[in-house]
Design an enzyme around this catalytic site. Structure first.
Site, PDB file in Angstrom:
ATOM      1  N   GLU A   1     107.176 -34.141   3.998  1.00 15.83           N
ATOM      2  CA  GLU A   1     107.881 -33.316   4.983  1.00 15.83           C
ATOM      3  C   GLU A   1     109.374 -33.488   4.704  1.00 15.83           C
ATOM      4  O   GLU A   1     109.906 -34.594   4.824  1.00 15.83           O
ATOM      5  CB  GLU A   1     107.546 -33.865   6.378  1.00 15.83           C
ATOM      6  CG  GLU A   1     107.333 -32.858   7.450  1.00 15.83           C
ATOM      7  CD  GLU A   1     106.866 -33.516   8.765  1.00 15.83           C
ATOM      8  OE1 GLU A   1     106.920 -34.751   8.930  1.00 15.83           O
ATOM      9  OE2 GLU A   1     106.441 -32.760   9.639  1.00 15.83           O
TER      10      GLU A   1
ATOM     11  N   SER B   1     110.102 -41.891  10.582  1.00 10.69           N
ATOM     12  CA  SER B   1     109.056 -41.123  11.290  1.00 10.69           C
ATOM     13  C   SER B   1     109.613 -40.485  12.534  1.00 10.69           C
ATOM     14  O   SER B   1     109.004 -39.591  13.096  1.00 10.69           O
ATOM     15  CB  SER B   1     107.913 -42.010  11.769  1.00 10.69           C
ATOM     16  OG  SER B   1     107.730 -43.122  11.011  1.00 10.69           O
TER      17      SER B   1
ATOM     18  N   HIS C   1     109.953 -37.373   4.239  1.00  8.28           N
ATOM     19  CA  HIS C   1     108.949 -38.106   5.012  1.00  8.28           C
ATOM     20  C   HIS C   1     107.636 -38.145   4.246  1.00  8.28           C
ATOM     21  O   HIS C   1     106.969 -37.115   4.079  1.00  8.28           O
ATOM     22  CB  HIS C   1     108.787 -37.405   6.374  1.00  8.28           C
ATOM     23  CG  HIS C   1     107.910 -38.128   7.336  1.00  8.28           C
ATOM     24  ND1 HIS C   1     107.206 -37.491   8.332  1.00  8.28           N
ATOM     25  CD2 HIS C   1     107.594 -39.445   7.466  1.00  8.28           C
ATOM     26  CE1 HIS C   1     106.526 -38.374   9.022  1.00  8.28           C
ATOM     27  NE2 HIS C   1     106.732 -39.562   8.514  1.00  8.28           N
TER      28      HIS C   1
ATOM     29  N   ASN D   1     104.373 -35.878  13.153  1.00  3.16           N
ATOM     30  CA  ASN D   1     104.211 -36.855  14.231  1.00  3.16           C
ATOM     31  C   ASN D   1     104.211 -36.222  15.617  1.00  3.16           C
ATOM     32  O   ASN D   1     103.676 -36.791  16.563  1.00  3.16           O
ATOM     33  CB  ASN D   1     105.275 -37.946  14.116  1.00  3.16           C
ATOM     34  CG  ASN D   1     104.933 -38.916  12.995  1.00  3.16           C
ATOM     35  OD1 ASN D   1     103.754 -39.197  12.767  1.00  3.16           O
ATOM     36  ND2 ASN D   1     105.918 -39.389  12.284  1.00  3.16           N
TER      37      ASN D   1
HETATM   38  N1  3HC Z   1      97.250 -47.410  -1.653  1.00  8.40           N
HETATM   39  C1  3HC Z   1      96.931 -46.678  -2.712  1.00  8.40           C
HETATM   40  N2  3HC Z   1      95.748 -46.030  -2.845  1.00  8.40           N
HETATM   41  C2  3HC Z   1      94.855 -46.153  -1.857  1.00  8.40           C
HETATM   42  C3  3HC Z   1      95.108 -46.913  -0.703  1.00  8.40           C
HETATM   43  C4  3HC Z   1      96.374 -47.563  -0.617  1.00  8.40           C
HETATM   44  N3  3HC Z   1      96.725 -48.290   0.440  1.00  8.40           N
HETATM   45  N4  3HC Z   1      94.046 -46.842   0.129  1.00  8.40           N
HETATM   46  C5  3HC Z   1      93.143 -46.055  -0.498  1.00  8.40           C
HETATM   47  N5  3HC Z   1      93.632 -45.646  -1.688  1.00  8.40           N
HETATM   48  C6  3HC Z   1      92.976 -44.769  -2.653  1.00  8.40           C
HETATM   49  C7  3HC Z   1      91.738 -45.398  -3.224  1.00  8.40           C
HETATM   50  O1  3HC Z   1      92.062 -46.194  -4.372  1.00  8.40           O
HETATM   51  C8  3HC Z   1      90.914 -44.181  -3.608  1.00  8.40           C
HETATM   52  O2  3HC Z   1      91.414 -43.654  -4.829  1.00  8.40           O
HETATM   53  P1  3HC Z   1      90.465 -42.812  -5.843  1.00  8.40           P
HETATM   54  O3  3HC Z   1      90.054 -41.571  -5.112  1.00  8.40           O
HETATM   55  O4  3HC Z   1      91.376 -42.564  -6.999  1.00  8.40           O
HETATM   56  O5  3HC Z   1      89.314 -43.697  -6.154  1.00  8.40           O
HETATM   57  C9  3HC Z   1      91.249 -43.178  -2.508  1.00  8.40           C
HETATM   58  O6  3HC Z   1      92.500 -43.621  -1.939  1.00  8.40           O
HETATM   59  C10 3HC Z   1      90.202 -43.152  -1.423  1.00  8.40           C
HETATM   60  O7  3HC Z   1      90.068 -44.463  -0.932  1.00  8.40           O
HETATM   61  P2  3HC Z   1      88.713 -45.151  -0.488  1.00  8.40           P
HETATM   62  O8  3HC Z   1      87.567 -44.493  -1.212  1.00  8.40           O
HETATM   63  O9  3HC Z   1      88.852 -46.623  -0.603  1.00  8.40           O
HETATM   64  O10 3HC Z   1      88.649 -44.908   1.061  1.00  8.40           O
HETATM   65  P3  3HC Z   1      88.617 -43.573   1.882  1.00  8.40           P
HETATM   66  O11 3HC Z   1      87.893 -42.494   1.170  1.00  8.40           O
HETATM   67  O12 3HC Z   1      88.154 -44.032   3.204  1.00  8.40           O
HETATM   68  O13 3HC Z   1      90.152 -43.128   1.973  1.00  8.40           O
HETATM   69  C11 3HC Z   1      92.242 -43.055   3.025  1.00  8.40           C
HETATM   70  C12 3HC Z   1      91.151 -43.969   2.469  1.00  8.40           C
HETATM   71  C13 3HC Z   1      92.869 -42.257   1.879  1.00  8.40           C
HETATM   72  C14 3HC Z   1      93.281 -43.992   3.612  1.00  8.40           C
HETATM   73  C15 3HC Z   1      91.618 -42.077   4.082  1.00  8.40           C
HETATM   74  O14 3HC Z   1      90.918 -42.810   5.041  1.00  8.40           O
HETATM   75  C16 3HC Z   1      92.647 -41.225   4.780  1.00  8.40           C
HETATM   76  O15 3HC Z   1      93.096 -40.222   4.247  1.00  8.40           O
HETATM   77  N6  3HC Z   1      93.003 -41.618   6.029  1.00  8.40           N
HETATM   78  C17 3HC Z   1      94.002 -40.896   6.826  1.00  8.40           C
HETATM   79  C18 3HC Z   1      95.365 -41.272   6.356  1.00  8.40           C
HETATM   80  C19 3HC Z   1      96.434 -40.581   7.136  1.00  8.40           C
HETATM   81  O16 3HC Z   1      96.214 -39.784   8.037  1.00  8.40           O
HETATM   82  N7  3HC Z   1      97.692 -40.914   6.772  1.00  8.40           N
HETATM   83  C20 3HC Z   1      98.839 -40.382   7.467  1.00  8.40           C
HETATM   84  C21 3HC Z   1      99.255 -41.355   8.511  1.00  8.40           C
HETATM   85  S1  3HC Z   1     100.630 -40.747   9.445  1.00  8.40           S
HETATM   86  C22 3HC Z   1     101.968 -41.210   8.539  1.00  8.40           C
HETATM   87  O17 3HC Z   1     101.890 -41.871   7.524  1.00  8.40           O
HETATM   88  C23 3HC Z   1     103.301 -40.724   9.039  1.00  8.40           C
HETATM   89  C24 3HC Z   1     104.106 -41.828   9.620  1.00  8.40           C
HETATM   90  O18 3HC Z   1     105.388 -41.324   9.946  1.00  8.40           O
HETATM   91  C25 3HC Z   1     103.512 -42.426  10.878  1.00  8.40           C
END
Ligand code: 3HC
Length: 293
Positions: A162, A129, A150, A200
């Site tokens: 990315e 990251s 990424h 990030n």
């Molecule tokens: N692993 C696999 N699948 C997952 C999961 C996980 N940990 N968490 C959720 N899912 C899937 C669910 O199974 C569901 O799948 P479906 O649509 O096929 O049924 C789908 O994601 C949606 O999940 P939920 O309905 O349970 O919950 P939400 O609608 O609240 O979505 C979320 C959960 C996808 C995590 C959503 O809240 C989200 O997009 N959050 C933001 C995530 C984000 O910004 N990530 C980037 C972080 S920054 C980063 O990673 C960079 C690093 O360098 C710091």
């Protein structure tokens, strides 16, 4: 290598290595296995690797329960992930991505080992990251085959990759990773190696600003998150997102941004720093801005 040759190389890749079976690593192994690749998954112990594989199995089982995947496809994907306790077994890999701890010494060690073990043309990618890809590339004998790849958490869900181009990275390496990303069903975006890349550099200052607002008592944490969810249509509020990503990761990124750009706008909030000192890292420690009993 021309762009066409690079794409044809990428289409032929079947043997992938993933180092790190944690939150990002097991997700990366899962998407490669689902994409039909044969994946060797490595971590510091077989226990860690098997714990990552159990998470992959749980994720795939959820997809089967939802009718999004057949039981046969789940079994086939799982059978393509091979736990590999020793990195020496990576010598037959055509493509390797590391997702180990965000510690420069650990990543340096991994790249030096890969340089010794893998073929000269094996493409080596890092899921870091915040660590400069240019520094990792400088550790191997053929640095033009090193780039950032990424992924975003949760890896199976998030569409973006990315691709980070270090000073030394060749265009053909970028083309190979771009083609691989498309084979995984992801959308690749190429960015030049600079602190925080694009993702990030934008998201961590936003999270930091939300923490400052919370620290200054502008609103409750729930209300800050609601503003961003309902007002900006973000799936998670910034404080929830900090817990989700890990407060230690957010702080690492901010410290790198502050150091590299020497710009006070990246100064981490004292509350964030103290929470990390206290071990309140978010979901992974069951306590961050919120509690996860
Ligand atoms: N692993 C696999 N699948 C997952 C999961 C996980 N940990 N968490 C959720 N899912 C899937 C669910 O199974 C569901 O799948 P479906 O649509 O096929 O049924 C789908 O994601 C949606 O999940 P939920 O309905 O349970 O919950 P939400 O609608 O609240 O979505 C979320 C959960 C996808 C995590 C959503 O809240 C989200 O997009 N959050 C933001 C995530 C984000 O910004 N990530 C980037 C972080 S920054 C980063 O990673 C960079 C690093 O360098 C710091």
């Amino acid at each position: 290598m021309s762009s066409q040759q690079a794409q044809s190389t990428a289409q032929k890749i079947t043997r992938v290595g993933v180092i790190g079976a944690g939150a990002m690593g097991h997700g990366i192994a899962q998407v490669f296995a689902q994409g039909g690749f044969n994946v060797k998954l490595n971590d510091v112990s077989l226990d860690f690797i098997n714990s990552g594989i159990r998470k992959i199995e749980a994720n795939l089982s959820r997809s089967v329960e939802k009718g999004k995947m057949s039981e046969d496809d789940k079994k086939a994907a799982l059978s393509r992930v091979l736990p590999t306790a020793s990195l020496d077994e990576f010598k037959d890999r055509e493509f390797v991505v590391e997702a180990v701890l965000e510690k420069i010494e650990v990543k340096r060690d991994v790249f030096k080992k890969l340089d010794r073990i893998c073929g000269r043309d094996t493409v080596l990618a890092s899921n870091t990251s915040s660590i400069p890809i240019t520094e990792l590339a400088a550790l191997v004998s053929n640095p033009q085959r090193v780039a950032g790849m990424h992924f975003f958490n949760p890896v199976p869900v998030m569409k973006l990759i990315e691709i980070v181009q270090a000073l030394q990275t060749s265009i053909s390496t970028i083309e190979i990773i771009r083609a691989l990303s498309l084979r995984l069903g992801k959308t690749p975006v190429v960015v030049k190696d600079n602190a925080g890349f694009v993702s990030n550099r934008v998201v961590c200052p936003m999270i930091n600003e939300a923490i400052f607002a919370y620290e200054q008592g502008i609103a409750s944490k729930e209300d800050i998150d609601t503003v961003m969810k309902l007002g900006m249509n973000h799936p998670m509020g910034p404080l929830e997102l900090a817990d989700f990503v890990g407060l230690d990761i957010v702080l690492d990124v901010l410290d790198v941004l502050y150091r590299e750009y020497e710009d006070p706008k990246y100064r981490a909030s004292p509350l964030l720093r103290n929470m990390v000192r206290a071990g309140y890292l978010g979901r992974k420690t069951k306590k961050g801005f919120y509690e996860y009993p």
